[in-house]
Design a protein around this motif. Sequence first.
Motif, PDB file in Angstrom:
ATOM      1  N   ARG A 159       1.134  -6.638 -11.748  1.00  0.00           N
ATOM      2  CA  ARG A 159      -0.111  -6.982 -11.072  1.00  0.00           C
ATOM      3  C   ARG A 159      -0.355  -6.096  -9.851  1.00  0.00           C
ATOM      4  NH1 ARG A 159      -2.301 -12.771 -10.314  1.00  0.00           N
ATOM      5  NH2 ARG A 159      -3.876 -12.466  -8.739  1.00  0.00           N
ATOM      6  N   ASN A 160       0.655  -5.936  -8.997  1.00  0.00           N
ATOM      7  CA  ASN A 160       0.487  -5.125  -7.798  1.00  0.00           C
ATOM      8  C   ASN A 160       0.368  -3.637  -8.123  1.00  0.00           C
ATOM      9  OD1 ASN A 160       0.455  -7.282  -6.053  1.00  0.00           O
ATOM     10  ND2 ASN A 160       2.655  -7.265  -5.755  1.00  0.00           N
ATOM     11  N   LEU A 161       1.036  -3.194  -9.181  1.00  0.00           N
ATOM     12  CA  LEU A 161       0.908  -1.796  -9.590  1.00  0.00           C
ATOM     13  C   LEU A 161      -0.513  -1.488 -10.020  1.00  0.00           C
ATOM     14  CD1 LEU A 161       2.148   0.955 -10.205  1.00  0.00           C
ATOM     15  CD2 LEU A 161       2.804   0.058 -12.441  1.00  0.00           C
ATOM     16  N   ASP A 162      -1.118  -2.371 -10.796  1.00  0.00           N
ATOM     17  CA  ASP A 162      -2.506  -2.163 -11.208  1.00  0.00           C
ATOM     18  C   ASP A 162      -3.449  -2.161 -10.005  1.00  0.00           C
ATOM     19  OD1 ASP A 162      -1.851  -1.860 -13.828  1.00  0.00           O
ATOM     20  OD2 ASP A 162      -2.535  -3.840 -14.476  1.00  0.00           O
ATOM     21  N   LYS A 163      -3.184  -3.022  -9.035  1.00  0.00           N
ATOM     22  CA  LYS A 163      -4.015  -3.049  -7.833  1.00  0.00           C
ATOM     23  C   LYS A 163      -3.908  -1.740  -7.054  1.00  0.00           C
ATOM     24  CE  LYS A 163      -4.194  -7.994  -6.987  1.00  0.00           C
ATOM     25  NZ  LYS A 163      -3.884  -9.074  -6.048  1.00  0.00           N
ATOM     26  N   MET A 164      -2.695  -1.182  -6.963  1.00  0.00           N
ATOM     27  CA  MET A 164      -2.531   0.072  -6.226  1.00  0.00           C
ATOM     28  C   MET A 164      -3.246   1.229  -6.931  1.00  0.00           C
ATOM     29  SD  MET A 164      -1.076  -0.674  -3.497  1.00  0.00           S
ATOM     30  CE  MET A 164      -1.046   0.977  -2.915  1.00  0.00           C
ATOM     31  N   ILE A 165      -3.182   1.283  -8.247  1.00  0.00           N
ATOM     32  CA  ILE A 165      -3.853   2.368  -8.957  1.00  0.00           C
ATOM     33  C   ILE A 165      -5.365   2.205  -8.856  1.00  0.00           C
ATOM     34  CG2 ILE A 165      -4.204   3.408 -11.224  1.00  0.00           C
ATOM     35  CD1 ILE A 165      -1.255   2.877 -11.757  1.00  0.00           C
ATOM     36  N   THR A 166      -5.863   0.975  -8.886  1.00  0.00           N
ATOM     37  CA  THR A 166      -7.288   0.747  -8.677  1.00  0.00           C
ATOM     38  C   THR A 166      -7.693   1.196  -7.283  1.00  0.00           C
ATOM     39  OG1 THR A 166      -7.244  -1.122 -10.190  1.00  0.00           O
ATOM     40  CG2 THR A 166      -9.099  -1.008  -8.681  1.00  0.00           C
ATOM     41  N   LEU A 167      -6.833   0.991  -6.311  1.00  0.00           N
ATOM     42  CA  LEU A 167      -7.107   1.436  -4.943  1.00  0.00           C
ATOM     43  C   LEU A 167      -7.219   2.953  -4.879  1.00  0.00           C
ATOM     44  CD1 LEU A 167      -7.224   0.204  -2.017  1.00  0.00           C
ATOM     45  CD2 LEU A 167      -4.834   0.812  -1.833  1.00  0.00           C
ATOM     46  N   GLY A 168      -6.418   3.653  -5.687  1.00  0.00           N
ATOM     47  CA  GLY A 168      -6.417   5.113  -5.656  1.00  0.00           C
ATOM     48  C   GLY A 168      -7.543   5.772  -6.433  1.00  0.00           C
ATOM     49  N   LYS A 169      -8.382   4.995  -7.092  1.00  0.00           N
ATOM     50  CA  LYS A 169      -9.451   5.589  -7.897  1.00  0.00           C
ATOM     51  C   LYS A 169     -10.571   6.182  -7.047  1.00  0.00           C
ATOM     52  CE  LYS A 169     -10.440   3.360 -11.876  1.00  0.00           C
ATOM     53  NZ  LYS A 169     -10.698   2.192 -12.739  1.00  0.00           N
ATOM     54  N   ARG A 170     -10.824   5.575  -5.883  1.00  0.00           N
ATOM     55  CA  ARG A 170     -11.820   6.140  -4.965  1.00  0.00           C
ATOM     56  C   ARG A 170     -11.097   6.655  -3.738  1.00  0.00           C
ATOM     57  NH1 ARG A 170     -15.710   1.747  -3.644  1.00  0.00           N
ATOM     58  NH2 ARG A 170     -15.653   2.787  -1.640  1.00  0.00           N
ATOM     59  N   LYS A 171     -11.337   7.913  -3.398  1.00  0.00           N
ATOM     60  CA  LYS A 171     -10.591   8.528  -2.305  1.00  0.00           C
ATOM     61  C   LYS A 171     -11.410   8.455  -1.016  1.00  0.00           C
ATOM     62  CE  LYS A 171      -7.839  12.542  -1.243  1.00  0.00           C
ATOM     63  NZ  LYS A 171      -7.319  13.813  -1.722  1.00  0.00           N
ATOM     64  N   ASP A 172     -10.959   7.625  -0.097  1.00  0.00           N
ATOM     65  CA  ASP A 172     -11.492   7.631   1.257  1.00  0.00           C
ATOM     66  C   ASP A 172     -10.366   7.245   2.213  1.00  0.00           C
ATOM     67  OD1 ASP A 172     -11.339   4.945   0.696  1.00  0.00           O
ATOM     68  OD2 ASP A 172     -13.387   4.465   1.241  1.00  0.00           O
ATOM     69  N   LEU A 173     -10.581   7.445   3.471  1.00  0.00           N
ATOM     70  CA  LEU A 173      -9.519   7.294   4.458  1.00  0.00           C
ATOM     71  C   LEU A 173      -9.001   5.854   4.547  1.00  0.00           C
ATOM     72  CD1 LEU A 173      -7.822   8.705   6.584  1.00  0.00           C
ATOM     73  CD2 LEU A 173      -9.607   8.211   8.247  1.00  0.00           C
ATOM     74  N   ALA A 174      -9.895   4.889   4.484  1.00  0.00           N
ATOM     75  CA  ALA A 174      -9.484   3.495   4.611  1.00  0.00           C
ATOM     76  C   ALA A 174      -8.572   3.095   3.456  1.00  0.00           C
ATOM     77  CB  ALA A 174     -10.706   2.587   4.656  1.00  0.00           C
ATOM     78  N   ARG A 175      -8.923   3.503   2.238  1.00  0.00           N
ATOM     79  CA  ARG A 175      -8.085   3.181   1.091  1.00  0.00           C
ATOM     80  C   ARG A 175      -6.748   3.918   1.160  1.00  0.00           C
ATOM     81  NH1 ARG A 175     -10.838   1.352  -3.888  1.00  0.00           N
ATOM     82  NH2 ARG A 175     -12.868   0.587  -3.242  1.00  0.00           N
ATOM     83  N   PHE A 176      -6.775   5.154   1.629  1.00  0.00           N
ATOM     84  CA  PHE A 176      -5.529   5.912   1.765  1.00  0.00           C
ATOM     85  C   PHE A 176      -4.597   5.237   2.762  1.00  0.00           C
ATOM     86  CE2 PHE A 176      -2.983   9.503   3.389  1.00  0.00           C
ATOM     87  CZ  PHE A 176      -2.427   9.915   2.191  1.00  0.00           C
ATOM     88  N   ARG A 177      -5.152   4.760   3.865  1.00  0.00           N
ATOM     89  CA  ARG A 177      -4.333   4.073   4.859  1.00  0.00           C
ATOM     90  C   ARG A 177      -3.799   2.749   4.338  1.00  0.00           C
ATOM     91  NH1 ARG A 177      -7.831   5.369  10.329  1.00  0.00           N
ATOM     92  NH2 ARG A 177      -6.996   7.465  10.625  1.00  0.00           N
ATOM     93  N   ARG A 178      -4.593   2.042   3.532  1.00  0.00           N
ATOM     94  CA  ARG A 178      -4.105   0.801   2.921  1.00  0.00           C
ATOM     95  C   ARG A 178      -2.951   1.079   1.963  1.00  0.00           C
ATOM     96  NH1 ARG A 178      -8.831  -2.351   0.240  1.00  0.00           N
ATOM     97  NH2 ARG A 178      -7.054  -3.437  -0.686  1.00  0.00           N
ATOM     98  N   ALA A 179      -3.057   2.177   1.233  1.00  0.00           N
ATOM     99  CA  ALA A 179      -1.985   2.537   0.303  1.00  0.00           C
ATOM    100  C   ALA A 179      -0.709   2.892   1.054  1.00  0.00           C
ATOM    101  CB  ALA A 179      -2.425   3.703  -0.581  1.00  0.00           C
ATOM    102  N   ILE A 180      -0.838   3.657   2.128  1.00  0.00           N
ATOM    103  CA  ILE A 180       0.335   4.009   2.926  1.00  0.00           C
ATOM    104  C   ILE A 180       0.950   2.759   3.561  1.00  0.00           C
ATOM    105  CG2 ILE A 180       1.107   5.210   5.012  1.00  0.00           C
ATOM    106  CD1 ILE A 180      -0.758   7.466   4.282  1.00  0.00           C
ATOM    107  N   ALA A 181       0.110   1.839   4.023  1.00  0.00           N
ATOM    108  CA  ALA A 181       0.614   0.612   4.642  1.00  0.00           C
ATOM    109  C   ALA A 181       1.396  -0.223   3.629  1.00  0.00           C
ATOM    110  CB  ALA A 181      -0.535  -0.200   5.218  1.00  0.00           C
ATOM    111  N   TYR A 182       0.965  -0.240   2.378  1.00  0.00           N
ATOM    112  CA  TYR A 182       1.682  -1.024   1.371  1.00  0.00           C
ATOM    113  C   TYR A 182       2.904  -0.271   0.869  1.00  0.00           C
ATOM    114  CZ  TYR A 182       2.752  -3.816  -2.694  1.00  0.00           C
ATOM    115  OH  TYR A 182       3.406  -4.595  -3.604  1.00  0.00           O
ATOM    116  N   LEU A 183       2.738   0.986   0.498  1.00  0.00           N
ATOM    117  CA  LEU A 183       3.823   1.738  -0.120  1.00  0.00           C
ATOM    118  C   LEU A 183       4.871   2.223   0.880  1.00  0.00           C
ATOM    119  CD1 LEU A 183       1.759   3.945  -2.571  1.00  0.00           C
ATOM    120  CD2 LEU A 183       3.089   1.916  -3.129  1.00  0.00           C
ATOM    121  N   ARG A 184       4.440   2.520   2.095  1.00  0.00           N
ATOM    122  CA  ARG A 184       5.297   3.074   3.149  1.00  0.00           C
ATOM    123  C   ARG A 184       5.939   4.388   2.729  1.00  0.00           C
ATOM    124  NH1 ARG A 184       7.819  -2.641   4.957  1.00  0.00           N
ATOM    125  NH2 ARG A 184       5.937  -3.394   5.942  1.00  0.00           N
ATOM    126  N   ASP A 185       5.181   5.158   1.933  1.00  0.00           N
ATOM    127  CA  ASP A 185       5.652   6.458   1.472  1.00  0.00           C
ATOM    128  C   ASP A 185       4.437   7.356   1.306  1.00  0.00           C
ATOM    129  OD1 ASP A 185       6.832   8.640   0.338  1.00  0.00           O
ATOM    130  OD2 ASP A 185       7.790   7.563  -1.303  1.00  0.00           O
TER     131      ASP A 185
END
Length: 134
Positions: free
Chosen positions: A46-72
């Motif tokens: 479930r969380n993997l699908d959410k992260m890939i959906t987050l990566g479909k549109r590239k903008d700064l806010a989504r990138f920061r959310r991804a970094i905050a969750y993944l920490r990588d």
Amino acid sequence: MRHRLLKKKLGRTTSHRLSMERNMICSIIKHERIVTTLAKAKAIRRNLDKMITLGKRKDLARFRRAIAYLRDRDAAQKLFDTLGPRYATRPGGYCRVIRLSSYRIGDAAPKAIVELVDNDVLARSLAGDAAAEE
């Protein structure tokens, strides 16, 4: 009572479980395929699908959310540069869980492969083996 509870606890504390899920999702994003137990594989879908959906549109806010969750940062970069465009037209279902016939040594937990659909991990590994033979 467990009304409306969605997460499996996997016999871990909350902080340990969240760290494990994040690490496994980072590994899947980096390597596009991992081998783990069946219970963990089902828990992270479930969380993997959410992260890939987050990566479909590239903008700064989504990138920061991804970094905050993944920490990588490298995993987040691959998520937005490679995986997002790959799954841009796909409406969902970015990963598959394949049960293995083998069991983990020690506790006999059933093992499974979690991989991204439309990946070329096997093709790359076979090409690497062919190049090593030459």
